[in-house]
Structure formats: structure tokens, C-alpha cells
Enzyme design. Structure first.
Site, PDB file in Angstrom:
ATOM      1  N   MET A 170       0.760  -1.277   0.107  1.00  0.00           N
ATOM      2  CA  MET A 170      -0.083  -0.025  -0.145  1.00  0.00           C
ATOM      3  C   MET A 170       0.891   1.332   0.040  1.00  0.00           C
ATOM      4  O   MET A 170       0.282   2.436   0.482  1.00  0.00           O
ATOM      5  CB  MET A 170      -1.064  -0.122   1.126  1.00  0.00           C
ATOM      6  CG  MET A 170      -1.993  -1.230   1.094  1.00  0.00           C
ATOM      7  SD  MET A 170      -3.409  -0.749   2.075  1.00  0.00           S
ATOM      8  CE  MET A 170      -2.691  -0.659   3.614  1.00  0.00           C
ATOM      9  N   LEU A 187       6.670   2.852   1.576  1.00  0.00           N
ATOM     10  CA  LEU A 187       7.551   1.646   1.824  1.00  0.00           C
ATOM     11  C   LEU A 187       8.814   1.896   2.738  1.00  0.00           C
ATOM     12  O   LEU A 187       9.277   3.077   2.896  1.00  0.00           O
ATOM     13  CB  LEU A 187       8.366   1.527   0.201  1.00  0.00           C
ATOM     14  CG  LEU A 187       7.128   1.310  -0.908  1.00  0.00           C
ATOM     15  CD1 LEU A 187       7.976   0.876  -2.263  1.00  0.00           C
ATOM     16  CD2 LEU A 187       6.132   0.149  -0.402  1.00  0.00           C
ATOM     17  N   HIS A 192       8.892  -3.662   3.607  1.00  0.00           N
ATOM     18  CA  HIS A 192       8.448  -3.872   2.212  1.00  0.00           C
ATOM     19  C   HIS A 192       9.693  -4.444   1.298  1.00  0.00           C
ATOM     20  O   HIS A 192       9.670  -5.243   0.408  1.00  0.00           O
ATOM     21  CB  HIS A 192       8.028  -2.719   1.564  1.00  0.00           C
ATOM     22  CG  HIS A 192       6.639  -2.119   2.170  1.00  0.00           C
ATOM     23  ND1 HIS A 192       6.703  -1.135   3.176  1.00  0.00           N
ATOM     24  CD2 HIS A 192       5.471  -2.883   2.316  1.00  0.00           C
ATOM     25  CE1 HIS A 192       5.584  -0.883   3.525  1.00  0.00           C
ATOM     26  NE2 HIS A 192       4.770  -1.716   3.047  1.00  0.00           N
ATOM     27  N   GLU A 195       5.449 -11.741   7.523  1.00  0.00           N
ATOM     28  CA  GLU A 195       4.749 -12.353   8.781  1.00  0.00           C
ATOM     29  C   GLU A 195       4.376 -11.037   9.803  1.00  0.00           C
ATOM     30  O   GLU A 195       3.725 -11.595  10.870  1.00  0.00           O
ATOM     31  CB  GLU A 195       6.049 -13.265   9.416  1.00  0.00           C
ATOM     32  CG  GLU A 195       6.094 -14.604   8.692  1.00  0.00           C
ATOM     33  CD  GLU A 195       7.446 -15.483   9.121  1.00  0.00           C
ATOM     34  OE1 GLU A 195       8.018 -14.930   9.965  1.00  0.00           O
ATOM     35  OE2 GLU A 195       7.837 -16.192   8.478  1.00  0.00           O
ATOM     36  N   GLN A 220      -2.916 -12.133   8.177  1.00  0.00           N
ATOM     37  CA  GLN A 220      -3.153 -11.869   6.714  1.00  0.00           C
ATOM     38  C   GLN A 220      -2.719 -12.849   5.684  1.00  0.00           C
ATOM     39  O   GLN A 220      -3.128 -13.419   4.788  1.00  0.00           O
ATOM     40  CB  GLN A 220      -2.585 -10.406   6.169  1.00  0.00           C
ATOM     41  CG  GLN A 220      -2.496 -10.146   4.883  1.00  0.00           C
ATOM     42  CD  GLN A 220      -2.230  -8.754   4.501  1.00  0.00           C
ATOM     43  OE1 GLN A 220      -2.967  -7.884   4.751  1.00  0.00           O
ATOM     44  NE2 GLN A 220      -0.998  -8.567   4.241  1.00  0.00           N
ATOM     45  N   ILE A 240      10.421  -7.510   9.862  1.00  0.00           N
ATOM     46  CA  ILE A 240      11.843  -6.454   9.913  1.00  0.00           C
ATOM     47  C   ILE A 240      11.316  -5.485  10.885  1.00  0.00           C
ATOM     48  O   ILE A 240      10.271  -4.731  10.892  1.00  0.00           O
ATOM     49  CB  ILE A 240      12.055  -5.937   8.473  1.00  0.00           C
ATOM     50  CG1 ILE A 240      12.271  -6.908   7.436  1.00  0.00           C
ATOM     51  CG2 ILE A 240      13.462  -4.939   8.445  1.00  0.00           C
ATOM     52  CD1 ILE A 240      13.528  -7.958   7.611  1.00  0.00           C
ATOM     53  N   SER A 269       4.375   1.306   8.039  1.00  0.00           N
ATOM     54  CA  SER A 269       4.215   2.629   7.359  1.00  0.00           C
ATOM     55  C   SER A 269       3.504   3.308   8.548  1.00  0.00           C
ATOM     56  O   SER A 269       3.873   4.593   8.559  1.00  0.00           O
ATOM     57  CB  SER A 269       3.126   2.596   6.326  1.00  0.00           C
ATOM     58  OG  SER A 269       3.645   1.561   5.326  1.00  0.00           O
ATOM     59  N   ARG A 270       2.671   3.002   9.448  1.00  0.00           N
ATOM     60  CA  ARG A 270       1.735   3.618  10.547  1.00  0.00           C
ATOM     61  C   ARG A 270       3.028   4.175  11.406  1.00  0.00           C
ATOM     62  O   ARG A 270       2.689   4.915  12.143  1.00  0.00           O
ATOM     63  CB  ARG A 270       0.765   2.854  11.080  1.00  0.00           C
ATOM     64  CG  ARG A 270      -0.353   2.571  10.378  1.00  0.00           C
ATOM     65  CD  ARG A 270      -1.451   2.035  10.914  1.00  0.00           C
ATOM     66  NE  ARG A 270      -2.907   1.821   9.915  1.00  0.00           N
ATOM     67  CZ  ARG A 270      -3.236   0.899   9.163  1.00  0.00           C
ATOM     68  NH1 ARG A 270      -2.650  -0.070   9.242  1.00  0.00           N
ATOM     69  NH2 ARG A 270      -4.116   1.143   8.555  1.00  0.00           N
TER      70      ARG A 270
END
Ligand code: AMP
Length: 283
Positions: free
Chosen positions: A27, A30, A34, A145, A150, A173, A183-184
Site C-alpha cells: 500500500m 515503503l 517492504h 509475517e 493476513q 523487519i 508505514s503507520r
């Protein structure tokens, strides 16, 4: 590095591609998490496709779709450090044209853990993943993971709907302080990053207890709850010790492989983290 925004153009490009295709759906915004998936695809596959699409279907009305970080220029720059054959960058009307009315819904794992707190979330994920798989037609797809539930639901989707795609899982990571990259995390101040790192510290303590032979699920949960709860700014959504495959909560003695997972709010930012533990290999 080719950038394509329409399904029609992507399919035309795809026709000319031979050999394995690794696919990394994202999304955007990055980060190292990612990029580790992209690196893994580079190692495994002849070709790599990355998609960047902020999927509105997986955000509830009350969630952070409008404020979610958008850093497309920086994202493209980061990807130049890898062998990315094509970046698929569709917009909303390409993915959900007027009249779109289909949802793909997994009905078992999706109702647990994250699904309880975010009822619409996983059908949004499975719908976009199914669409992207149909468009990209990868041979391999790479998932982190970090989003353990998901990952399991995508594996189930592939099995149930007979997609000829190998799903490759990649480890979480983390930042130097142990906080899982997300990202949050961009929403957090430096001081809040430090506070949030207690989430992983709590999980690590739970893991140590398991390794020392403590196999009572409630004691593991209590340990994690206590450490996270000691930080005033952290608010626990759930702490779970569940069967690693069925994701059903374990009460009492742990006798199988488990997924220990948490969702925690720091102010309005929802953070998730987890670890897997194999009881069979600890015996
Ligand atoms: P997102 O952009 O959040 O939808 O994530 C795209 C992919 O990156 C998903 O497969 C995530 O599980 C994976 N991912 C996100 N953060 C991490 C992380 N810290 N470590 C490993 N994978 C991650």
C-alpha cells in the site's frame, strides 16, 4: 523499471514476460519491511513486480485511509535499489470502476483476532489480493509475517480458489529498538517510537517464558499484558495466544505450535506485532 497504471497496459506488458514472476503487493509508504520482500523476490524469481495501491476497501469509515502516509516519489526512488521489472500503480477507478459489486470473503480465519476488531478488513484484503493475482498472474507472491493472520488468509485463498501461486512468507523487519516496521510508524514522534518498542519487549518476555518451559497460555498473556499495561500511553486492543494454524484461542496448557499476537493503540495509531513458537521443536 517500468511503471504501469492500467490493467490493460499491464496485461500487454505481462504477455511478453517469460520465466518466474515474483509479486510484492503493497500500500506504499515503503520501508525496510517492504524492501525485504522485494529482495526476496529478486533472489527467488527471474522477474519482480511490485504494486503500490492504497486499497480503500480494507479501511473502515473510522480508520485512517485519508491520513495514511503517501510517499510515492520516495517509494519509487527506494525501488531503484532493486531489480524491479514493473511497478503497478493503479488508481481507484481502475480497481473499483463504477458498478463494482463483488467481494471475496474467507469465512473462518477472517472472523478471529484482527477480524473481530476490524470486521470489514479481511474481505477488503482478499478482494484486492484476488484481483491483483488475476491481473499480475505471478508464479510467486511475497507476504510479511508482520501481518501473520493476513498471510494465513492469503494462503487459504490460494488453496481454496486454486491459484497456481507459491506464497512465500518473509520474517518481520524491525527498527533498532525492536519496534516492527510499519508505514503507520510514520505517525509516531521519536518519543512515541521508544514507548511503542515496549510492545516487542513484552512479546520477547513472553517468548522467554515459553522457552523456560512455561506452557500455561494465561501466564504468557499476563506477562505480556503487564509489560504493555505499564506504559500509560499504550492501550491494549487484544493479546492472543492462539493455535498457529486455526488461530483459535488457547486456554490453559499450550500443546501445539502457536501464534502469539497483539494489537495495541498508541493514541490513535494501531500497532500490531507477533511471534510464532513451535512447541514441538522445544520438546
Ligand atoms: P502493507 O503495505 O502494509 O499492505 O504491507 C505490504 C506487505 O509488506 C505485506 O505483506 C506486509 O506483511 C509486509 N510488511 C509490512 N511491514 C513489514 C515488516 N516490518 N516486516 C516484514 N514484512 C512487512
Amino acid at each position: 523499471m517500468k511503471t504501469i497504471s492500467t490493467i490493460q497496459k499491464f496485461r500487454k506488458w505481462r504477455k511478453g514476460i517469460t520465466g518466474s514472476i515474483g509479486f510484492v503487493p503493497t500500500m506504499g509508504a515503503l520501508h525496510e519491511g517492504h524492501l525485504a520482500l522485494v529482495a526476496e523476490s529478486n533472489k527467488t524469481c527471474k522477474n519482480t513486480v511490485v504494486s503500490i495501491y492504497l486499497n480503500p476497501a480494507q479501511f473502515a469509515q473510522c480508520e485512517d485511509l485519508t491520513t495514511y502516509p503517501k510517499t510515492i516519489e520516495a517509494d519509487l526512488e527506494k525501488l531503484t535499489n532493486f531489480r524491479v521489472d514493473c511497478i503497478f500503480l493503479p488508481n481507484d477507478s481502475e480497481m473499483y470502476p463504477d458498478g463494482f459489486s463483488t467481494r471475496i470473503q474467507e469465512n473462518n480465519l477472517s472472523c478471529l483476532l484482527e477480524g473481530k476488531s476490524r470486521p470489514e478488513f479481511f474481505s477488503g484484503v482478499t478482494t484486492i489480493v484476488a484481483k491483483l493475482f488475476n491481473i499480475v498472474e505471478p508464479t510467486h507472491a511475497f507476504f510479511g509475517e508482520k501481518d501473520a493472520q493476513q498471510l494465513r488468509i492469503v494462503q487459504k485463498l490460494v488453496k481454496d480458489l486454486n491459484y497456481p501461486i507459491h506464497i512465500i512468507s518473509c520474517p518481520i523487519i524491525r527498527e533498532e529498538n525492536g519496534l516492527a516496521r510499519s508505514s503507520r510508524n510514520d505517525y509516531l514522534t521519536e518519543a512515541e517510537h521508544k514507548i511503542a518498542s515496549n510492545i516487542n519487549k513484552a512479546l520477547q518476555n513472553g517468548k522467554k517464558l515459553l522457552i523456560s518451559g512455561e506452557h500455561n497460555s494465561q501466564i504468557i498473556k499476563d506477562e505480556i499484558t503487564q509489560i504493555i499495561g505499564a506504559e500509560k500511553l499504550l492501550r491494549i486492543d487484544y493479546i492472543s495466544v492462539a493455535d498457529s494454524h486455526t488461530l483459535v484461542e488457547i486456554s490453559g496448557k499450550i500443546e501445539q505450535d502457536i501464534l502469539v499476537s497483539v494489537a495495541v493503540y498508541l493514541k490513535d495509531t494501531r500497532l500490531i506485532d507477533n511471534f510464532s513458537y513451535s512447541i514441538s521443536s522445544s520438546r
